[in-house]
Motif scaffolding. Sequence first.
Motif, PDB file in Angstrom:
ATOM      1  N   PHE A  20       0.815  -1.215  -0.094  1.00 35.30           N
ATOM      2  CA  PHE A  20      -0.044  -0.112   0.035  1.00 35.30           C
ATOM      3  C   PHE A  20       0.806   1.254  -0.030  1.00 35.30           C
ATOM      4  CE2 PHE A  20       0.774  -1.118   4.363  1.00 35.30           C
ATOM      5  CZ  PHE A  20       0.926   0.205   5.281  1.00 35.30           C
ATOM      6  N   ARG A  21       2.045   1.165   0.467  1.00 35.86           N
ATOM      7  CA  ARG A  21       3.118   2.544   0.445  1.00 35.86           C
ATOM      8  C   ARG A  21       3.346   2.857  -0.847  1.00 35.86           C
ATOM      9  NH1 ARG A  21       4.681  -1.299   4.034  1.00 35.86           N
ATOM     10  NH2 ARG A  21       4.715  -0.755   6.455  1.00 35.86           N
ATOM     11  N   ASP A  22       3.197   2.233  -2.106  1.00 40.15           N
ATOM     12  CA  ASP A  22       3.279   2.688  -3.253  1.00 40.15           C
ATOM     13  C   ASP A  22       2.373   3.876  -3.669  1.00 40.15           C
ATOM     14  OD1 ASP A  22       5.407   0.864  -3.802  1.00 40.15           O
ATOM     15  OD2 ASP A  22       3.929  -0.731  -4.590  1.00 40.15           O
ATOM     16  N   TRP A  23       1.321   3.927  -3.023  1.00 33.23           N
ATOM     17  CA  TRP A  23       0.401   5.028  -3.428  1.00 33.23           C
ATOM     18  C   TRP A  23       0.899   6.306  -2.585  1.00 33.23           C
ATOM     19  CZ3 TRP A  23      -3.179   4.714  -6.924  1.00 33.23           C
ATOM     20  CH2 TRP A  23      -3.660   3.402  -7.286  1.00 33.23           C
ATOM     21  N   PHE A  24       1.764   6.139  -1.557  1.00 36.81           N
ATOM     22  CA  PHE A  24       2.030   7.232  -0.777  1.00 36.81           C
ATOM     23  C   PHE A  24       3.133   8.112  -1.777  1.00 36.81           C
ATOM     24  CE2 PHE A  24       1.938   5.214   3.348  1.00 36.81           C
ATOM     25  CZ  PHE A  24       0.749   4.991   3.446  1.00 36.81           C
ATOM     26  N   GLU A  25       3.667   7.480  -2.864  1.00 41.29           N
ATOM     27  CA  GLU A  25       4.648   7.883  -3.515  1.00 41.29           C
ATOM     28  C   GLU A  25       4.287   8.612  -4.903  1.00 41.29           C
ATOM     29  OE1 GLU A  25       7.441   4.822  -4.292  1.00 41.29           O
ATOM     30  OE2 GLU A  25       7.803   4.510  -2.132  1.00 41.29           O
ATOM     31  N   VAL A  26       3.011   8.730  -5.372  1.00 37.53           N
ATOM     32  CA  VAL A  26       2.560   9.177  -6.383  1.00 37.53           C
ATOM     33  C   VAL A  26       1.099  10.039  -6.183  1.00 37.53           C
ATOM     34  CG1 VAL A  26       3.055   7.254  -7.898  1.00 37.53           C
ATOM     35  CG2 VAL A  26       1.024   7.082  -6.979  1.00 37.53           C
ATOM     36  N   GLN A  27       1.011  11.230  -7.296  1.00 38.58           N
ATOM     37  CA  GLN A  27      -0.376  11.685  -6.935  1.00 38.58           C
ATOM     38  C   GLN A  27      -1.312  11.178  -7.612  1.00 38.58           C
ATOM     39  OE1 GLN A  27      -0.058  16.094  -8.208  1.00 38.58           O
ATOM     40  NE2 GLN A  27      -2.335  16.030  -8.339  1.00 38.58           N
ATOM     41  N   TRP A  28      -2.248  10.432  -6.874  1.00 39.20           N
ATOM     42  CA  TRP A  28      -3.319   9.628  -7.408  1.00 39.20           C
ATOM     43  C   TRP A  28      -4.663  10.377  -7.256  1.00 39.20           C
ATOM     44  CZ3 TRP A  28      -7.030   8.464  -3.933  1.00 39.20           C
ATOM     45  CH2 TRP A  28      -6.782   8.530  -2.499  1.00 39.20           C
ATOM     46  N   ILE A  29      -4.587  11.709  -6.895  1.00 41.27           N
ATOM     47  CA  ILE A  29      -5.740  12.431  -6.732  1.00 41.27           C
ATOM     48  C   ILE A  29      -5.822  13.489  -7.935  1.00 41.27           C
ATOM     49  CG2 ILE A  29      -7.429  14.012  -5.415  1.00 41.27           C
ATOM     50  CD1 ILE A  29      -6.530  12.512  -2.906  1.00 41.27           C
ATOM     51  N   SER A  30      -6.435  13.710  -8.999  1.00 46.33           N
ATOM     52  CA  SER A  30      -6.501  14.544 -10.042  1.00 46.33           C
ATOM     53  C   SER A  30      -6.501  15.941  -9.557  1.00 46.33           C
ATOM     54  CB  SER A  30      -7.577  14.265 -10.996  1.00 46.33           C
ATOM     55  OG  SER A  30      -7.382  15.283 -12.121  1.00 46.33           O
ATOM     56  N   ASN A  31      -5.851  16.792 -10.104  1.00 49.69           N
ATOM     57  CA  ASN A  31      -5.800  18.244  -9.777  1.00 49.69           C
ATOM     58  C   ASN A  31      -7.350  18.836  -9.923  1.00 49.69           C
ATOM     59  OD1 ASN A  31      -3.134  18.446  -9.209  1.00 49.69           O
ATOM     60  ND2 ASN A  31      -2.679  19.253 -11.522  1.00 49.69           N
ATOM     61  N   ARG A  32      -7.879  18.152 -10.779  1.00 47.80           N
ATOM     62  CA  ARG A  32      -9.373  18.562 -11.059  1.00 47.80           C
ATOM     63  C   ARG A  32     -10.334  18.613  -9.511  1.00 47.80           C
ATOM     64  NH1 ARG A  32     -13.311  15.190 -15.093  1.00 47.80           N
ATOM     65  NH2 ARG A  32     -15.370  16.679 -14.943  1.00 47.80           N
TER      66      ARG A  32
END
Length: 345
Positions: A171-183
């Motif tokens: 699950f820590r892989d999600w900490f390293e990317v922006q997975w929420i769109s700027n929108r």
Amino acid sequence: MVVMKMKFPFQKRVKLAQGLWLLSWCATVAGATTFSLGCLLKTELRRRSEVMDNSDIHIVPNTLMIVGLASLGINYFASKICQDALDAGRFPRWKNFLKPYFAVSCFFTVLMLLAVIMSYAMKGSLESSLKAGLRNGIRFYKDTDTPGRCFQKQNIDRLQMEFQCCGNNDFRDWFEVQWISNRYLDFSSKEVKDRIKSNVDGRYLVDGVPFSCCNPSSPRPCIQYHLTNNSAHYNYDYQTEELNIYLRGCREALVNYYMGLMNTIGVGVLSVFLLQGSVLVSLRFLQTSMEAVAGEENTEIETEGYLLEKGVKETIMEYLDPVLTFLLLKNQVEEGTTGETPATT
């Protein structure tokens, strides 16, 4: 040196032909099963193609489908040969056909064995393909408005829920990317501004995961944000508490699933390989024992059958020599054509 010589009285030849006819039809069904297993594996791999970086693993189902179809033809002709073996007058018409038939049959039978070996040996290739594919899938999770990536979020969410996994490694892989769109970010919010400024790449990184990582078996309502912040949740300890999200990474889950599927298929195809080998060995004994009957008035005499007329090495070279000669002649012709110079006028 003759290999595995055996004596075949008339009744034994008849029983061999009858038993081999039945065995060849069983092998035909097994060949159809092999083709079906290849199609099943191909379909399962294509279902997850969006999280695979390459298609190298597809060599396994492709090979299974090829040898499955080849097995249908090989065993069909084997059954026809067995029928004619019961009539000494009809069997000689197969004489010129049998040598290339055995060469082709042995090639596809060996290819079937290679498919079994590859089904066990492709784990490394599968794992590296999934590692890169899942990494890209997580990176493009937020790009729901980008053509070609608009279904990536849906694919990843469905994957995590179906295989009960989260992230690539975990699950820590999600900490390293922006997975929420700027929108969907409020840039007037101080928290959003601070998070973006604190990141050298200007990305909005959070210690949270998508909803599809939540484990419905957990008695506690899902905690998917501020996972590393103990003070953000009541009676919560990130280090000791059993998190109510999936802890297993999706790469591990998918590798286990596909390797389990391929290993199971491998055992089945190995059984088909042994059956196919039995058909070819039996057919070879039938052929050599029937050849001794040719030209004899009494077709019910006892004959000798064998597996190989010469040693293994000599037999292999006997089949390879025409192929090598053909390739050598072809190479010489091509060199001669290349070496020709246009005539001057």
